[in-house]
Motif scaffolding. Structure first.
Motif, PDB file in Angstrom:
ATOM      1  N   THR A  35       0.798  -1.222   0.000  1.00 43.61           N
ATOM      2  CA  THR A  35       0.000   0.000   0.000  1.00 43.61           C
ATOM      3  C   THR A  35       0.831   1.273   0.000  1.00 43.61           C
ATOM      4  O   THR A  35       0.416   2.286  -0.556  1.00 43.61           O
ATOM      5  CB  THR A  35      -0.960   0.039   1.213  1.00 43.61           C
ATOM      6  N   ARG A  36       2.005   1.238   0.587  1.00 45.98           N
ATOM      7  CA  ARG A  36       2.799   2.464   0.739  1.00 45.98           C
ATOM      8  C   ARG A  36       4.002   2.532  -0.199  1.00 45.98           C
ATOM      9  O   ARG A  36       4.707   3.524  -0.225  1.00 45.98           O
ATOM     10  CB  ARG A  36       3.268   2.594   2.185  1.00 45.98           C
ATOM     11  N   GLY A  37       4.267   1.476  -0.957  1.00 44.67           N
ATOM     12  CA  GLY A  37       5.408   1.480  -1.873  1.00 44.67           C
ATOM     13  C   GLY A  37       6.704   1.161  -1.150  1.00 44.67           C
ATOM     14  O   GLY A  37       6.713   0.521  -0.099  1.00 44.67           O
ATOM     15  N   TRP A  38       7.818   1.625  -1.701  1.00 43.46           N
ATOM     16  CA  TRP A  38       9.130   1.341  -1.135  1.00 43.46           C
ATOM     17  C   TRP A  38       9.328   2.127   0.157  1.00 43.46           C
ATOM     18  O   TRP A  38       9.104   3.338   0.204  1.00 43.46           O
ATOM     19  CB  TRP A  38      10.239   1.720  -2.120  1.00 43.46           C
ATOM     20  N   LEU A  39       9.767   1.414   1.201  1.00 44.95           N
ATOM     21  CA  LEU A  39      10.036   2.023   2.504  1.00 44.95           C
ATOM     22  C   LEU A  39      11.405   1.571   2.990  1.00 44.95           C
ATOM     23  O   LEU A  39      11.771   0.396   2.849  1.00 44.95           O
ATOM     24  CB  LEU A  39       8.976   1.605   3.528  1.00 44.95           C
ATOM     25  N   CYS A  40      12.138   2.483   3.573  1.00 47.70           N
ATOM     26  CA  CYS A  40      13.450   2.145   4.109  1.00 47.70           C
ATOM     27  C   CYS A  40      13.285   1.350   5.401  1.00 47.70           C
ATOM     28  O   CYS A  40      12.604   1.796   6.333  1.00 47.70           O
ATOM     29  CB  CYS A  40      14.257   3.410   4.371  1.00 47.70           C
ATOM     30  N   ALA A  41      13.893   0.181   5.458  1.00 52.17           N
ATOM     31  CA  ALA A  41      13.847  -0.664   6.655  1.00 52.17           C
ATOM     32  C   ALA A  41      15.153  -0.582   7.439  1.00 52.17           C
ATOM     33  O   ALA A  41      15.155  -0.684   8.666  1.00 52.17           O
ATOM     34  CB  ALA A  41      13.559  -2.115   6.263  1.00 52.17           C
ATOM     35  N   VAL A  42      16.280  -0.409   6.730  1.00 45.12           N
ATOM     36  CA  VAL A  42      17.587  -0.280   7.373  1.00 45.12           C
ATOM     37  C   VAL A  42      18.324   0.869   6.687  1.00 45.12           C
ATOM     38  O   VAL A  42      18.513   0.856   5.476  1.00 45.12           O
ATOM     39  CB  VAL A  42      18.426  -1.574   7.255  1.00 45.12           C
ATOM     40  N   ASP A  43      18.723   1.850   7.477  1.00 50.05           N
ATOM     41  CA  ASP A  43      19.444   3.028   6.990  1.00 50.05           C
ATOM     42  C   ASP A  43      20.814   3.028   7.658  1.00 50.05           C
ATOM     43  O   ASP A  43      20.943   3.296   8.843  1.00 50.05           O
ATOM     44  CB  ASP A  43      18.659   4.287   7.354  1.00 50.05           C
ATOM     45  N   ASN A  44      21.835   2.688   6.877  1.00 49.32           N
ATOM     46  CA  ASN A  44      23.193   2.574   7.408  1.00 49.32           C
ATOM     47  C   ASN A  44      24.142   3.392   6.548  1.00 49.32           C
ATOM     48  O   ASN A  44      24.732   2.890   5.600  1.00 49.32           O
ATOM     49  CB  ASN A  44      23.621   1.103   7.443  1.00 49.32           C
ATOM     50  N   SER A  45      24.288   4.666   6.884  1.00 49.23           N
ATOM     51  CA  SER A  45      25.170   5.514   6.080  1.00 49.23           C
ATOM     52  C   SER A  45      26.641   5.155   6.280  1.00 49.23           C
ATOM     53  O   SER A  45      27.492   5.602   5.510  1.00 49.23           O
ATOM     54  CB  SER A  45      24.942   6.993   6.401  1.00 49.23           C
ATOM     55  N   TYR A  46      26.948   4.334   7.272  1.00 45.55           N
ATOM     56  CA  TYR A  46      28.340   3.917   7.510  1.00 45.55           C
ATOM     57  C   TYR A  46      28.741   2.709   6.662  1.00 45.55           C
ATOM     58  O   TYR A  46      29.925   2.405   6.540  1.00 45.55           O
ATOM     59  CB  TYR A  46      28.564   3.602   8.989  1.00 45.55           C
ATOM     60  N   GLY A  47      27.768   1.992   6.115  1.00 35.85           N
ATOM     61  CA  GLY A  47      28.061   0.841   5.273  1.00 35.85           C
ATOM     62  C   GLY A  47      28.944  -0.174   5.975  1.00 35.85           C
ATOM     63  O   GLY A  47      28.813  -0.418   7.171  1.00 35.85           O
ATOM     64  N   THR A  48      29.874  -0.728   5.231  1.00 35.10           N
ATOM     65  CA  THR A  48      30.742  -1.766   5.789  1.00 35.10           C
ATOM     66  C   THR A  48      31.811  -1.217   6.734  1.00 35.10           C
ATOM     67  O   THR A  48      32.516  -1.985   7.371  1.00 35.10           O
ATOM     68  CB  THR A  48      31.435  -2.566   4.662  1.00 35.10           C
ATOM     69  N   ASP A  49      31.902   0.112   6.863  1.00 31.78           N
ATOM     70  CA  ASP A  49      32.829   0.685   7.857  1.00 31.78           C
ATOM     71  C   ASP A  49      32.481   0.232   9.275  1.00 31.78           C
ATOM     72  O   ASP A  49      33.321   0.298  10.170  1.00 31.78           O
ATOM     73  CB  ASP A  49      32.830   2.214   7.804  1.00 31.78           C
ATOM     74  N   LEU A  50      31.253  -0.240   9.462  1.00 33.65           N
ATOM     75  CA  LEU A  50      30.859  -0.766  10.779  1.00 33.65           C
ATOM     76  C   LEU A  50      31.711  -1.959  11.187  1.00 33.65           C
ATOM     77  O   LEU A  50      31.829  -2.263  12.364  1.00 33.65           O
ATOM     78  CB  LEU A  50      29.385  -1.163  10.796  1.00 33.65           C
ATOM     79  N   LEU A  51      32.321  -2.611  10.200  1.00 31.78           N
ATOM     80  CA  LEU A  51      33.172  -3.768  10.506  1.00 31.78           C
ATOM     81  C   LEU A  51      34.510  -3.356  11.103  1.00 31.78           C
ATOM     82  O   LEU A  51      35.234  -4.192  11.637  1.00 31.78           O
ATOM     83  CB  LEU A  51      33.415  -4.589   9.242  1.00 31.78           C
ATOM     84  N   GLY A  52      34.846  -2.089  10.970  1.00 34.11           N
ATOM     85  CA  GLY A  52      36.133  -1.627  11.472  1.00 34.11           C
ATOM     86  C   GLY A  52      37.261  -2.296  10.718  1.00 34.11           C
ATOM     87  O   GLY A  52      37.215  -2.441   9.509  1.00 34.11           O
ATOM     88  N   ASN A  53      38.269  -2.733  11.441  1.00 34.25           N
ATOM     89  CA  ASN A  53      39.423  -3.391  10.816  1.00 34.25           C
ATOM     90  C   ASN A  53      39.314  -4.906  10.888  1.00 34.25           C
ATOM     91  O   ASN A  53      40.318  -5.590  10.802  1.00 34.25           O
ATOM     92  CB  ASN A  53      40.711  -2.934  11.503  1.00 34.25           C
ATOM     93  N   ALA A  54      38.090  -5.410  11.055  1.00 35.19           N
ATOM     94  CA  ALA A  54      37.891  -6.857  11.161  1.00 35.19           C
ATOM     95  C   ALA A  54      38.234  -7.578   9.886  1.00 35.19           C
ATOM     96  O   ALA A  54      38.198  -7.087   8.829  1.00 35.19           O
ATOM     97  CB  ALA A  54      36.433  -7.166  11.539  1.00 35.19           C
TER      98      ALA A  54
END
Length: 129
Positions: free
Chosen positions: A110-129
């Motif tokens: 009914t509402r079309g595309w909706l953002c469920a996960v917004d992560n502007s950091y992307g894979t940087d969240l992994l750090g140096n792993a």
């Protein structure tokens, strides 16, 4: 893929962030969405996401402008993964902060595309792993 409906929504959401129009911005999110505020801190649900964006605007002294660069949309099963270069322009800084963001969108009947996960950091969240 530059004409995908999700990319059009992201551009409109960026304009709402820049204008600090948080009522309009919340229309882009699923009710149960998650926003990565910063590594180790997330906001769950629209009320908390709105509070986070208000705090982000204040943190950047109401000078934040968000734009996007290169993007890829991978869609399947009513879900879209967006991998995108996000550019944060702050005040009169000569260079924007560049991030390689990841977003997950769901296609609601009914509402079309909706953002469920917004992560502007992307894979940087992994750090140096």
């Amino acid at each position: 893929m530059s004409d995908h409906d999700v990319l059009k929504l992201i551009k409109r959401a960026d304009k709402a962030i820049t204008a600090e129009d948080f009522d309009t911005l919340m229309d882009f999110y699923a009710d149960d969405a998650v926003l990565v505020v910063q590594p180790g801190q997330i906001a769950k649900g629209k009320p908390h996401i709105r509070q986070a964006f208000e705090a982000i605007a204040k943190h950047f002294q109401n000078t934040l402008t968000v734009t996007q660069g290169a993007a890829q949309v991978i869609e399947g099963g009513g879900t879209a993964l967006v991998i995108m270069e996000t550019l944060l322009h702050i005040g009169d800084a000569s260079q924007p902060i560049k991030r390689r963001a990841t977003y997950v969108f769901r296609n609601d009947e009914t509402r079309g595309w909706l953002c469920a996960v917004d992560n502007s950091y992307g894979t940087d969240l992994l750090g140096n792993a």
